[in-house]
Design a protein around this motif. Structure first.
Motif, PDB file in Angstrom:
ATOM      1  N   ASP A   1       2.447   2.977   3.230  1.00 12.84           N
ATOM      2  CA  ASP A   1       1.495   4.094   3.195  1.00 12.84           C
ATOM      3  C   ASP A   1       2.242   5.404   2.948  1.00 12.84           C
TER       4      ASP A   1
ATOM      5  N   HIS B   1       1.433   5.451  -1.982  1.00 16.43           N
ATOM      6  CA  HIS B   1       0.888   6.524  -2.829  1.00 16.43           C
ATOM      7  C   HIS B   1       2.041   7.223  -3.538  1.00 16.43           C
TER       8      HIS B   1
ATOM      9  N   GLU C   1      -8.186   2.683  -1.229  1.00 16.74           N
ATOM     10  CA  GLU C   1      -8.583   2.380   0.097  1.00 16.74           C
ATOM     11  C   GLU C   1      -9.995   2.906   0.348  1.00 16.74           C
TER      12      GLU C   1
ATOM     13  N   HIS D   1      -5.705  -2.360   5.866  1.00 19.79           N
ATOM     14  CA  HIS D   1      -4.476  -1.623   5.542  1.00 19.79           C
ATOM     15  C   HIS D   1      -4.086  -0.765   6.737  1.00 19.79           C
TER      16      HIS D   1
ATOM     17  N   HIS E   1       0.845  -1.200   0.000  1.00 17.68           N
ATOM     18  CA  HIS E   1       0.000   0.000   0.000  1.00 17.68           C
ATOM     19  C   HIS E   1       0.880   1.251   0.000  1.00 17.68           C
TER      20      HIS E   1
END
Ligand SMILES: [Zn+2]
Length: 317
Positions: A248, A37, A137, A198, A35
């Motif tokens: 994350d 970004h 998410e 997550h 996970h």
């Protein structure tokens, strides 16, 4: 490939305390960041107060990650634009798979503007694209969304669960201060076969409930934080077969670099910290996590990448 990514010591400038931390020692057995970004608008490529030297594009992030044993990432969208970006980039980048969704804190705002249904329609369309392997998410966030937004948040969460099930995709859940409502919703509408909490933020009790239901728990840099003993208590009861790891990024940088920007290449700090806490061999742990991640999201090389060029790259003269 036309240009060589910069792999020098990050943060070596005068503002090094706010720059990217140095590369960790390479993991002998590779893992995946389940996970992250990396999109330029919300993610790690953003030019921020840290200055231009902090801006890296997704390829530089992935190059750094591969160089230390993080051989793939799940790139996660949080709104229509970043979900489109995630799907399009995963289609051309072999080290990236995509997750698409409207974030629980975005859903109420879209609902107020009468645009939530259109946005959910776009997510449903993106869910059918190659190399989109998860819906997320999504979930519930009662920390940032007040009572007035919770109905829209719940409606959006339920719609995402349906999209995941219709397409046989994994579900990545964002659960902040909403453990019991998230569990109740999953039980009421039926959880997808592969469901992941997550950035697991629960305690022993939530870990036990996830275990009973076969839900995966993905641990982020927070598990290394001194003030998070509940996460380490939870970790002790998590079956190794349900354990995933993530960054994350650009948030939640693991110790010893908490406070500096996060990136997939920093995942080895979290993996080593978990291995040390569980008093287990880091290579065995990494092998198990890697295999769990491929089970949940599929293999990164299952579907070929398209030969298209980066659709978002500026056209150069
Ligand atoms: Zn996230």
């Amino acid at each position: 490939m036309t240009d060589t990514p910069h792999l020098g010591q990050p943060g070596a400038g005068d503002r090094k305390d706010l720059g990217y931390p140095p590369l960790p020692e390479t993991l002998l057995v590779s893992v995946y960041d389940s996970h992250t970004h990396l999109d330029p608008s919300t993610g790690s490529g953003r030019r921020t107060a840290m200055g231009d030297e902090a801006a890296l594009d997704y390829r530089e992030h992935l190059d750094r990650a591969s160089s230390v044993g993080v051989h793939g990432v799940v790139q996660v969208g949080t709104d229509v634009d970043t979900s489109i970006w995630s799907a399009e980039m995963a289609a051309i980048e072999p080290r990236m798979l995509a997750a698409v969704a409207i974030h629980p804190n975005e859903a109420p705002e879209l609902a107020v503007r009468g645009r939530l249904d259109d946005a959910l329609g776009t997510i449903a369309e993106l869910a059918t694209r190659p190399r989109v392997r998860a819906i997320g998410e999504t979930g519930l966030d009662f920390f940032r969304t007040g009572a007035d937004g919770q109905e829209a948040q719940l409606r959006s969460f339920e719609a995402h669960i349906e999209i995941a099930k219709q397409n046989g995709l994994a579900l990545q859940i964002h659960d902040r201060d909403a453990h019991s409502e998230v569990i109740a919703t999953l039980k009421r509408v039926g959880a997808p076969e592969r469901t992941v909490f997550h950035c697991f933020s629960g305690d022993l009790e939530l870990a036990s409930i996830c275990t009973e239901n076969g839900w995966y728990m993905s641990f982020a840099g927070t598990v290394t934080f001194k003030n998070a003993p509940n996460l380490r208590d939870a970790l002790e009861v998590v079956p190794r077969s349900l354990l995933l790891v993530e960054t994350d990024a650009p948030y939640l940088t693991p110790v010893p670099y908490r406070g500096r920007p996060n990136a997939p290449y920093l995942l080895p700090f979290t993996v080593r910290s978990i291995a040390a806490y569980l008093d287990t061999d880091v290579n065995l742990l990494a092998a198990q996590i890697s295999s769990n991640t491929e089970y949940v999201f599929g293999r990164w090389d299952d579907e070929p990448v398209s030969s298209q060029r980066d659709p978002f790259e500026d056209v150069e003269s």
